[in-house]
Design a protein around this motif. Sequence first.
Motif, PDB file in Angstrom:
ATOM      1  N   LEU A  65       0.839  -1.195   0.000  1.00 21.84           N
ATOM      2  CA  LEU A  65       0.000   0.000   0.000  1.00 21.84           C
ATOM      3  C   LEU A  65       0.877   1.250   0.000  1.00 21.84           C
ATOM      4  O   LEU A  65       1.869   1.320   0.714  1.00 21.84           O
ATOM      5  CB  LEU A  65      -0.920   0.029   1.224  1.00 21.84           C
ATOM      6  CG  LEU A  65      -1.998  -1.054   1.288  1.00 21.84           C
ATOM      7  CD1 LEU A  65      -2.825  -0.888   2.561  1.00 21.84           C
ATOM      8  CD2 LEU A  65      -2.892  -1.004   0.068  1.00 21.84           C
ATOM      9  N   GLU A  66       0.484   2.218  -0.791  1.00 19.60           N
ATOM     10  CA  GLU A  66       1.179   3.496  -0.814  1.00 19.60           C
ATOM     11  C   GLU A  66       0.543   4.434   0.205  1.00 19.60           C
ATOM     12  O   GLU A  66      -0.544   4.164   0.725  1.00 19.60           O
ATOM     13  CB  GLU A  66       1.104   4.101  -2.219  1.00 19.60           C
ATOM     14  CG  GLU A  66       1.860   3.262  -3.243  1.00 19.60           C
ATOM     15  CD  GLU A  66       1.822   3.872  -4.636  1.00 19.60           C
ATOM     16  OE1 GLU A  66       1.278   4.983  -4.811  1.00 19.60           O
ATOM     17  OE2 GLU A  66       2.335   3.216  -5.554  1.00 19.60           O
ATOM     18  N   ARG A  67       1.215   5.524   0.462  1.00 23.33           N
ATOM     19  CA  ARG A  67       0.745   6.498   1.459  1.00 23.33           C
ATOM     20  C   ARG A  67      -0.705   6.907   1.206  1.00 23.33           C
ATOM     21  O   ARG A  67      -1.527   6.920   2.124  1.00 23.33           O
ATOM     22  CB  ARG A  67       1.666   7.711   1.439  1.00 23.33           C
ATOM     23  CG  ARG A  67       1.282   8.807   2.395  1.00 23.33           C
ATOM     24  CD  ARG A  67       2.218  10.015   2.240  1.00 23.33           C
ATOM     25  NE  ARG A  67       1.730  11.161   2.938  1.00 23.33           N
ATOM     26  CZ  ARG A  67       2.054  11.491   4.176  1.00 23.33           C
ATOM     27  NH1 ARG A  67       2.889  10.728   4.853  1.00 23.33           N
ATOM     28  NH2 ARG A  67       1.558  12.559   4.736  1.00 23.33           N
ATOM     29  N   ASP A  68      -1.042   7.238  -0.036  1.00 26.05           N
ATOM     30  CA  ASP A  68      -2.412   7.665  -0.345  1.00 26.05           C
ATOM     31  C   ASP A  68      -3.415   6.544  -0.122  1.00 26.05           C
ATOM     32  O   ASP A  68      -4.555   6.792   0.265  1.00 26.05           O
ATOM     33  CB  ASP A  68      -2.504   8.198  -1.777  1.00 26.05           C
ATOM     34  CG  ASP A  68      -1.835   9.554  -1.940  1.00 26.05           C
ATOM     35  OD1 ASP A  68      -1.606  10.246  -0.918  1.00 26.05           O
ATOM     36  OD2 ASP A  68      -1.537   9.932  -3.095  1.00 26.05           O
ATOM     37  N   ASP A  69      -3.017   5.289  -0.362  1.00 28.06           N
ATOM     38  CA  ASP A  69      -3.891   4.144  -0.095  1.00 28.06           C
ATOM     39  C   ASP A  69      -4.190   4.048   1.401  1.00 28.06           C
ATOM     40  O   ASP A  69      -5.329   3.813   1.806  1.00 28.06           O
ATOM     41  CB  ASP A  69      -3.238   2.835  -0.556  1.00 28.06           C
ATOM     42  CG  ASP A  69      -2.943   2.799  -2.042  1.00 28.06           C
ATOM     43  OD1 ASP A  69      -3.725   3.363  -2.833  1.00 28.06           O
ATOM     44  OD2 ASP A  69      -1.907   2.203  -2.417  1.00 28.06           O
ATOM     45  N   VAL A  70      -3.150   4.197   2.201  1.00 30.96           N
ATOM     46  CA  VAL A  70      -3.310   4.111   3.654  1.00 30.96           C
ATOM     47  C   VAL A  70      -4.192   5.245   4.159  1.00 30.96           C
ATOM     48  O   VAL A  70      -5.092   5.032   4.971  1.00 30.96           O
ATOM     49  CB  VAL A  70      -1.930   4.115   4.357  1.00 30.96           C
ATOM     50  CG1 VAL A  70      -2.083   4.261   5.863  1.00 30.96           C
ATOM     51  CG2 VAL A  70      -1.160   2.844   4.014  1.00 30.96           C
ATOM     52  N   ILE A  71      -3.951   6.452   3.663  1.00 27.19           N
ATOM     53  CA  ILE A  71      -4.762   7.604   4.073  1.00 27.19           C
ATOM     54  C   ILE A  71      -6.230   7.358   3.736  1.00 27.19           C
ATOM     55  O   ILE A  71      -7.117   7.584   4.563  1.00 27.19           O
ATOM     56  CB  ILE A  71      -4.243   8.900   3.430  1.00 27.19           C
ATOM     57  CG1 ILE A  71      -2.896   9.282   4.043  1.00 27.19           C
ATOM     58  CG2 ILE A  71      -5.253  10.043   3.603  1.00 27.19           C
ATOM     59  CD1 ILE A  71      -2.171  10.407   3.316  1.00 27.19           C
ATOM     60  N   ALA A  72      -6.489   6.874   2.518  1.00 28.63           N
ATOM     61  CA  ALA A  72      -7.869   6.610   2.112  1.00 28.63           C
ATOM     62  C   ALA A  72      -8.508   5.541   2.986  1.00 28.63           C
ATOM     63  O   ALA A  72      -9.660   5.687   3.422  1.00 28.63           O
ATOM     64  CB  ALA A  72      -7.910   6.191   0.639  1.00 28.63           C
ATOM     65  N   LEU A  73      -7.781   4.485   3.272  1.00 32.91           N
ATOM     66  CA  LEU A  73      -8.299   3.392   4.085  1.00 32.91           C
ATOM     67  C   LEU A  73      -8.576   3.849   5.516  1.00 32.91           C
ATOM     68  O   LEU A  73      -9.659   3.613   6.061  1.00 32.91           O
ATOM     69  CB  LEU A  73      -7.308   2.220   4.067  1.00 32.91           C
ATOM     70  CG  LEU A  73      -7.722   0.944   4.788  1.00 32.91           C
ATOM     71  CD1 LEU A  73      -9.021   0.399   4.225  1.00 32.91           C
ATOM     72  CD2 LEU A  73      -6.616  -0.092   4.663  1.00 32.91           C
ATOM     73  N   VAL A  74      -7.619   4.508   6.118  1.00 31.03           N
ATOM     74  CA  VAL A  74      -7.786   4.980   7.494  1.00 31.03           C
ATOM     75  C   VAL A  74      -8.926   5.999   7.575  1.00 31.03           C
ATOM     76  O   VAL A  74      -9.764   5.939   8.480  1.00 31.03           O
ATOM     77  CB  VAL A  74      -6.464   5.568   8.046  1.00 31.03           C
ATOM     78  CG1 VAL A  74      -6.690   6.300   9.353  1.00 31.03           C
ATOM     79  CG2 VAL A  74      -5.436   4.453   8.217  1.00 31.03           C
ATOM     80  N   THR A  75      -8.975   6.914   6.629  1.00 26.92           N
ATOM     81  CA  THR A  75     -10.039   7.927   6.628  1.00 26.92           C
ATOM     82  C   THR A  75     -11.407   7.274   6.502  1.00 26.92           C
ATOM     83  O   THR A  75     -12.348   7.634   7.214  1.00 26.92           O
ATOM     84  CB  THR A  75      -9.818   8.936   5.484  1.00 26.92           C
ATOM     85  OG1 THR A  75      -8.553   9.573   5.682  1.00 26.92           O
ATOM     86  CG2 THR A  75     -10.916   9.980   5.445  1.00 26.92           C
ATOM     87  N   SER A  76     -11.524   6.295   5.626  1.00 27.70           N
ATOM     88  CA  SER A  76     -12.789   5.601   5.424  1.00 27.70           C
ATOM     89  C   SER A  76     -13.267   4.914   6.706  1.00 27.70           C
ATOM     90  O   SER A  76     -14.416   5.066   7.118  1.00 27.70           O
ATOM     91  CB  SER A  76     -12.632   4.575   4.305  1.00 27.70           C
ATOM     92  OG  SER A  76     -13.776   3.768   4.211  1.00 27.70           O
ATOM     93  N   VAL A  77     -12.370   4.168   7.329  1.00 24.92           N
ATOM     94  CA  VAL A  77     -12.733   3.462   8.560  1.00 24.92           C
ATOM     95  C   VAL A  77     -13.014   4.455   9.685  1.00 24.92           C
ATOM     96  O   VAL A  77     -13.974   4.300  10.444  1.00 24.92           O
ATOM     97  CB  VAL A  77     -11.633   2.450   8.961  1.00 24.92           C
ATOM     98  CG1 VAL A  77     -11.914   1.852  10.330  1.00 24.92           C
ATOM     99  CG2 VAL A  77     -11.519   1.359   7.906  1.00 24.92           C
ATOM    100  N   MET A  78     -12.199   5.494   9.781  1.00 25.10           N
ATOM    101  CA  MET A  78     -12.390   6.494  10.829  1.00 25.10           C
ATOM    102  C   MET A  78     -13.743   7.178  10.681  1.00 25.10           C
ATOM    103  O   MET A  78     -14.471   7.342  11.669  1.00 25.10           O
ATOM    104  CB  MET A  78     -11.258   7.520  10.782  1.00 25.10           C
ATOM    105  CG  MET A  78     -11.297   8.518  11.926  1.00 25.10           C
ATOM    106  SD  MET A  78      -9.857   9.594  11.968  1.00 25.10           S
ATOM    107  CE  MET A  78      -9.984  10.429  10.401  1.00 25.10           C
ATOM    108  N   GLU A  79     -14.094   7.559   9.465  1.00 23.66           N
ATOM    109  CA  GLU A  79     -15.391   8.214   9.247  1.00 23.66           C
ATOM    110  C   GLU A  79     -16.536   7.276   9.595  1.00 23.66           C
ATOM    111  O   GLU A  79     -17.519   7.692  10.197  1.00 23.66           O
ATOM    112  CB  GLU A  79     -15.501   8.700   7.806  1.00 23.66           C
ATOM    113  CG  GLU A  79     -14.644   9.922   7.539  1.00 23.66           C
ATOM    114  CD  GLU A  79     -14.618  10.340   6.085  1.00 23.66           C
ATOM    115  OE1 GLU A  79     -15.196   9.627   5.221  1.00 23.66           O
ATOM    116  OE2 GLU A  79     -14.014  11.391   5.807  1.00 23.66           O
ATOM    117  N   GLN A  80     -16.398   6.018   9.246  1.00 24.09           N
ATOM    118  CA  GLN A  80     -17.432   5.036   9.553  1.00 24.09           C
ATOM    119  C   GLN A  80     -17.575   4.852  11.064  1.00 24.09           C
ATOM    120  O   GLN A  80     -18.670   4.872  11.600  1.00 24.09           O
ATOM    121  CB  GLN A  80     -17.093   3.702   8.893  1.00 24.09           C
ATOM    122  CG  GLN A  80     -18.082   2.602   9.225  1.00 24.09           C
ATOM    123  CD  GLN A  80     -17.631   1.256   8.690  1.00 24.09           C
ATOM    124  OE1 GLN A  80     -16.544   1.123   8.135  1.00 24.09           O
ATOM    125  NE2 GLN A  80     -18.455   0.247   8.865  1.00 24.09           N
TER     126      GLN A  80
END
Length: 144
Positions: free
Chosen positions: A107-122
């Motif tokens: 995973l690249e930095r942007d992938d991790v940011i997207a994943l963490v943001t998605s789970v955090m928002e949920q």
Amino acid sequence: MEFRIDRRSGVAAYQQIVQQTKQALRLGVLVPGDRLPTAKEVAESSAVNPNTTLKAYRELEREGLVEPRPGLGTFVRRSLARPQAGPDSPLRGELDAWMLRALAAGLERDDVIALVTSVMEQRYASPLASAGGTGTWETGSAHE
């Protein structure tokens, strides 16, 4: 403390100063009694207008996080740090281990940011979290 102003971010420089100060307060980098850099020092190191820094400091003052001391500077009044988020906390260790697994998975930095943001928002939008629940993680996935 040195501020990193990203002029391409679309976020006003004073807001970046506020955000970076709050992050330093949350992580325990800044603690009550610490002096923030002067507007002149920030202008020299970050190439921002001194009034921009003063605007950020006024906002932090309104929030009760810093206080100006005439002739001395602006000082941290209270911390936002929580022991659960400290550098030696189990949660941080688990997050670090997860980041290593994400890197190993490619995973690249942007992938991790997207994943963490998605789970955090949920998670932070769930009734359990907003009702002061434990925030217990459910197992399984909607895609199973």
